[in-house]
Design a protein around this motif. Structure first.
Motif, PDB file in Angstrom:
ATOM      1  N   UNK A 142      31.039  50.894  31.491  1.00 23.94           N
ATOM      2  CA  UNK A 142      31.610  52.074  30.842  1.00 23.94           C
ATOM      3  C   UNK A 142      30.836  52.413  29.580  1.00 23.94           C
ATOM      4  N   UNK A 143      30.671  53.707  29.311  1.00 20.82           N
ATOM      5  CA  UNK A 143      30.117  54.100  28.017  1.00 20.82           C
ATOM      6  C   UNK A 143      31.222  54.028  26.962  1.00 20.82           C
ATOM      7  N   UNK A 144      30.862  53.998  25.695  1.00 23.35           N
ATOM      8  CA  UNK A 144      31.884  53.925  24.639  1.00 23.35           C
ATOM      9  C   UNK A 144      32.897  55.078  24.699  1.00 23.35           C
ATOM     10  N   UNK A 145      32.459  56.235  25.135  1.00 19.28           N
ATOM     11  CA  UNK A 145      33.370  57.391  25.176  1.00 19.28           C
ATOM     12  C   UNK A 145      34.514  57.214  26.164  1.00 19.28           C
ATOM     13  N   UNK A 146      34.405  56.261  27.059  1.00 18.83           N
ATOM     14  CA  UNK A 146      35.478  56.013  28.036  1.00 18.83           C
ATOM     15  C   UNK A 146      36.536  55.043  27.527  1.00 18.83           C
ATOM     16  N   UNK A 203      34.091  45.159  27.765  1.00 15.48           N
ATOM     17  CA  UNK A 203      34.021  44.484  26.467  1.00 15.48           C
ATOM     18  C   UNK A 203      32.878  45.012  25.606  1.00 15.48           C
ATOM     19  N   UNK A 204      31.676  45.109  26.175  1.00 14.54           N
ATOM     20  CA  UNK A 204      30.517  45.561  25.393  1.00 14.54           C
ATOM     21  C   UNK A 204      30.699  46.999  24.912  1.00 14.54           C
ATOM     22  N   UNK A 205      31.246  47.846  25.755  1.00 16.54           N
ATOM     23  CA  UNK A 205      31.491  49.235  25.353  1.00 16.54           C
ATOM     24  C   UNK A 205      32.506  49.288  24.220  1.00 16.54           C
ATOM     25  N   UNK A 206      33.524  48.455  24.304  1.00 17.20           N
ATOM     26  CA  UNK A 206      34.550  48.417  23.259  1.00 17.20           C
ATOM     27  C   UNK A 206      33.970  47.922  21.937  1.00 17.20           C
ATOM     28  N   UNK A 207      33.130  46.891  22.000  1.00 17.99           N
ATOM     29  CA  UNK A 207      32.492  46.384  20.778  1.00 17.99           C
ATOM     30  C   UNK A 207      31.578  47.447  20.157  1.00 17.99           C
ATOM     31  N   UNK A 208      30.827  48.149  20.994  1.00 18.89           N
ATOM     32  CA  UNK A 208      29.963  49.208  20.479  1.00 18.89           C
ATOM     33  C   UNK A 208      30.807  50.329  19.878  1.00 18.89           C
ATOM     34  N   UNK A 209      31.875  50.708  20.548  1.00 16.44           N
ATOM     35  CA  UNK A 209      32.740  51.756  20.007  1.00 16.44           C
ATOM     36  C   UNK A 209      33.323  51.325  18.661  1.00 16.44           C
ATOM     37  N   UNK A 210      33.705  50.094  18.551  1.00 16.73           N
ATOM     38  CA  UNK A 210      34.223  49.571  17.288  1.00 16.73           C
ATOM     39  C   UNK A 210      33.176  49.732  16.175  1.00 16.73           C
ATOM     40  N   UNK A 211      31.930  49.403  16.472  1.00  8.22           N
ATOM     41  CA  UNK A 211      30.841  49.586  15.499  1.00  8.22           C
ATOM     42  C   UNK A 211      30.636  51.061  15.161  1.00  8.22           C
TER      43      UNK A 211
END
Length: 123
Positions: free
Chosen positions: A67-71, A88-96
């Motif tokens: 998933x991309x962060x926008x999802x 998980x990785x998308x969520x961590x990137x979105x958090x950043x």
């Protein structure tokens, strides 16, 4: 499946416009015709969300199952599920991204974060 955002910020609007301009402004872009067709038959906001996600997928070189962060709607909830969660990785990137004031819809998440860190970012 991407849900239409219920509320957008100025940064989100700028991210949508950037994503659309990157696609529509490049005659060689693989999704140019698809976005043009969608704009003729679907609400602008829906197409903008789709374009932003598509650009994130390309920019981050994501696999079809990633998933991309926008999802991601609730990054903390996804992160709490642990590193084995597929988002998980998308969520961590979105958090950043959010910590740096970058819109979750920015088409170039990593570049946007770096630009903010260097003090010259377009959020």
């Amino acid at each position: 499946m991407t849900e239409q955002p219920t509320m957008t910020t100025d940064a989100d609007q700028a991210a949508f416009e950037l994503a659309l301009s990157r696609i529509l402004g490049n005659p060689e872009h693989s999704q140019r015709q698809q976005i043009t067709d969608k704009l003729a038959s679907e609400p602008w906001a829906d197409v903008a969300v789709f374009a932003a996600a598509s650009e994130q997928i390309d920019a981050l070189n994501l696999k079809p199952w990633q998933a991309p962060p926008s999802h991601i709607d609730d990054p903390e909830a996804v992160i709490a599920l642990g590193t084995s969660h597929p988002d998980y990785k998308a969520a961590k990137l979105l958090q950043r991204m959010l910590a740096h004031g970058v819109s979750k819809f920015h088409p170039e998440p990593l570049l946007a974060i770096e630009a903010v860190k260097l003090g010259r970012g377009r959020r």
